[in-house]
Design an enzyme around this catalytic site. Structure first.
Site, PDB file in Angstrom:
ATOM      1  N   LYS A  21     -11.542  17.640  98.794  1.00 48.96           N
ATOM      2  CA  LYS A  21     -11.381  16.222  98.826  1.00 48.96           C
ATOM      3  C   LYS A  21     -10.320  16.258  97.613  1.00 48.96           C
ATOM      4  O   LYS A  21     -10.268  16.101  96.417  1.00 48.96           O
ATOM      5  CB  LYS A  21     -12.586  15.588  97.922  1.00 48.96           C
ATOM      6  CG  LYS A  21     -13.516  14.308  98.842  1.00 48.96           C
ATOM      7  CD  LYS A  21     -14.672  14.105  98.144  1.00 48.96           C
ATOM      8  CE  LYS A  21     -14.594  12.537  97.967  1.00 48.96           C
ATOM      9  NZ  LYS A  21     -14.281  11.509  98.992  1.00 48.96           N
ATOM     10  N   GLU A  56     -14.194  12.285 112.121  1.00 47.98           N
ATOM     11  CA  GLU A  56     -15.005  11.564 111.260  1.00 47.98           C
ATOM     12  C   GLU A  56     -14.223  10.045 110.925  1.00 47.98           C
ATOM     13  O   GLU A  56     -13.284   9.843 111.587  1.00 47.98           O
ATOM     14  CB  GLU A  56     -15.220  11.938 109.798  1.00 47.98           C
ATOM     15  CG  GLU A  56     -13.772  12.163 109.244  1.00 47.98           C
ATOM     16  CD  GLU A  56     -13.958  13.155 107.865  1.00 47.98           C
ATOM     17  OE1 GLU A  56     -14.914  13.115 107.104  1.00 47.98           O
ATOM     18  OE2 GLU A  56     -13.112  14.161 107.664  1.00 47.98           O
ATOM     19  N   ARG A  95     -19.281  20.351  95.007  1.00 47.78           N
ATOM     20  CA  ARG A  95     -18.038  19.896  95.844  1.00 47.78           C
ATOM     21  C   ARG A  95     -16.805  19.923  95.058  1.00 47.78           C
ATOM     22  O   ARG A  95     -15.720  20.374  95.475  1.00 47.78           O
ATOM     23  CB  ARG A  95     -18.439  18.741  96.724  1.00 47.78           C
ATOM     24  CG  ARG A  95     -17.391  18.547  97.951  1.00 47.78           C
ATOM     25  CD  ARG A  95     -17.984  17.526  98.893  1.00 47.78           C
ATOM     26  NE  ARG A  95     -17.761  16.189  98.199  1.00 47.78           N
ATOM     27  CZ  ARG A  95     -18.460  15.193  98.822  1.00 47.78           C
ATOM     28  NH1 ARG A  95     -18.713  15.145 100.030  1.00 47.78           N
ATOM     29  NH2 ARG A  95     -18.316  13.805  98.244  1.00 47.78           N
TER      30      ARG A  95
HETATM   31  N1  PXG Z   1     -15.448  11.555 104.974  1.00 50.90           N
HETATM   32  C1  PXG Z   1     -14.346  11.153 104.218  1.00 50.90           C
HETATM   33  C2  PXG Z   1     -13.085  11.529 104.812  1.00 50.90           C
HETATM   34  C3  PXG Z   1     -14.526  10.901 102.771  1.00 50.90           C
HETATM   35  O1  PXG Z   1     -13.591  10.673 101.930  1.00 50.90           O
HETATM   36  C4  PXG Z   1     -17.126  10.828 103.428  1.00 50.90           C
HETATM   37  C5  PXG Z   1     -16.647  11.323 104.790  1.00 50.90           C
HETATM   38  C6  PXG Z   1     -18.470  10.670 103.124  1.00 50.90           C
HETATM   39  O2  PXG Z   1     -18.766  11.630 101.960  1.00 50.90           O
HETATM   40  P1  PXG Z   1     -20.018  11.407 101.078  1.00 50.90           P
HETATM   41  O3  PXG Z   1     -20.204  12.562 100.463  1.00 50.90           O
HETATM   42  O4  PXG Z   1     -19.630  10.135 100.143  1.00 50.90           O
HETATM   43  O5  PXG Z   1     -21.094  10.963 101.912  1.00 50.90           O
HETATM   44  C7  PXG Z   1     -16.014  10.546 102.574  1.00 50.90           C
HETATM   45  C8  PXG Z   1     -16.380  10.136 101.349  1.00 50.90           C
HETATM   46  C9  PXG Z   1     -13.484   5.804  97.935  1.00 50.90           C
HETATM   47  C10 PXG Z   1     -14.704   6.864  98.340  1.00 50.90           C
HETATM   48  O6  PXG Z   1     -13.721   5.320  96.764  1.00 50.90           O
HETATM   49  C11 PXG Z   1     -14.726   7.474  99.252  1.00 50.90           C
HETATM   50  C12 PXG Z   1     -15.472   8.343  99.711  1.00 50.90           C
HETATM   51  C13 PXG Z   1     -16.644   8.472  98.904  1.00 50.90           C
HETATM   52  C14 PXG Z   1     -16.992   7.592  97.793  1.00 50.90           C
HETATM   53  C15 PXG Z   1     -15.781   6.606  97.505  1.00 50.90           C
HETATM   54  O7  PXG Z   1     -12.790   5.416  98.823  1.00 50.90           O
HETATM   55  N2  PXG Z   1     -15.318   9.139 100.645  1.00 50.90           N
END
Ligand code: PXG
Length: 300
Positions: free
Chosen positions: A166, A199, A67
């Site tokens: 991201k 989301e 990703r």
């Molecule tokens: N939607 C958004 C907008 C995200 O940023 C997720 C869904 C969940 O994705 P994952 O792949 O983690 O299942 C995210 C993930 C942080 C932090 O430090 C943010 C995320 C993941 C880990 C840490 O703010 N966002």
């Protein structure tokens, strides 16, 4: 979250400083710095990943790296090292900090350049790996469930900036997060430009209705969450039907169960949305089951 002075074994190594990987070197946290001319800082021009390790093993490292490289490709950013080298660097950084259950932040910035948008006038993308102790949500939130609100901030239009990237520009999510915090909630629901459920600010959303698991499709303009994918796989294994279909706030309000998924949260129940109780207002059985299954998978 990452500002505390960390030490893997505070009793025996009180002076051990946390090491941060930056461009192939492990340096003390206080010396891990980038230029104020870095376009990551000036324009949010860069990409990142948030990962977790359990017992020293990184959960779905390869998928997170895929990703990251896909996000980079989408913004014409060439990561100067190969995924295998970055994977090794992640594991080396964890070991250098003697961390087993950790939070890992990968960041790749466009690098330092001139005071202008032109990415061609930058040099040396900065590849950064921060590993730290994981800050977990309080256990009681998993027992009681979260209350969330719908933010008025709409998720980025996928045709303007794809939510599948991201990127280092998270203002869209941050503005929604602030709305949530002002309402006393740690997460906020975001709709897309069509008014459909997209989301949350850092988590994907799932509903349960009549025993079927429902979640917005990728073309609702969401991040393809790695926890989301894992939960869909676990639901299939459990013989639960999963439908990735457009959802509205109405679907949320009349759902039997609701939960969020994300690297930090894993699977966390939601019991109230915009003041309305979801189902009986307590974490539901499928949510609990999937949370347990995810817990086992991550630690297996
Ligand atoms: N939607 C958004 C907008 C995200 O940023 C997720 C869904 C969940 O994705 P994952 O792949 O983690 O299942 C995210 C993930 C942080 C932090 O430090 C943010 C995320 C993941 C880990 C840490 O703010 N966002």
């Amino acid at each position: 979250m990452l500002t505390r002075t960390q030490s893997a074994s505070p009793d025996t190594q009180p002076h051990m400083s946390l090491k941060v990987y930056i461009n192939g070197r492990l340096v003390d946290k206080d010396d891990a710095k980038v230029s104020v001319y870095d376009h990551g800082l000036l324009y949010g021009d860069g990409v990142f990943e948030g990962l977790r390790s359990y017992g020293g093993r990184v959960f779905r490292l390869e998928r997170h790296l895929d990703r990251l490289y896909e996000s980079a490709r989408a913004i014409w950013l060439e990561i100067p090292i190969k995924p295998a080298e970055l994977a090794k660097a992640v594991n080396d950084t964890l070991r250098a900090n003697a961390l087993e259950d950790a939070y890992i932040r990968l960041v790749v910035t466009r690098g330092a350049g001139s005071l202008g948008l032109d990415p061609n006038r930058t040099s040396d993308p900065q590849v950064i790996i921060i590993t730290d102790k994981i800050t977990l949500y309080p256990a009681e939130l998993y027992e009681r469930g979260l209350e969330i609100v719908t933010a008025s901030t709409i998720r980025n239009h996928p045709a303007a900036l794809s939510p599948r990237i991201k990127s280092l520009n998270y203002l869209n999510n941050i503005l929604a997060k602030i709305e949530g915090l002002q309402a006393g909630c740690i997460e906020a629901l975001m709709l897309n430009t069509k008014g459909e459920v997209a989301e949350c600010t850092g988590d994907n959303i799932f509903l349960v209705r009549d025993g079927v698991l429902l979640t917005p499709p990728l073309d609702a303009g969401i991040l393809e969450g790695i926890t989301r994918d894992a939960v869909i796989e676990l639901a299939h294994e459990a013989g639960v039907e999963v439908r990735e279909i457009p959802l509205t706030k109405h679907d949320v309000y009349v759902a039997d169960e609701c939960f969020l998924t994300g690297t930090a949260a894993e699977v966390i129940p939601v019991v109230k949305v915009d003041g309305r109780s979801i189902g009986p207002g307590v974490p539901g059985p499928l949510t609990r089951d999937l949370r347990e299954r995810f817990h086992k998978l991550a630690r297996s």
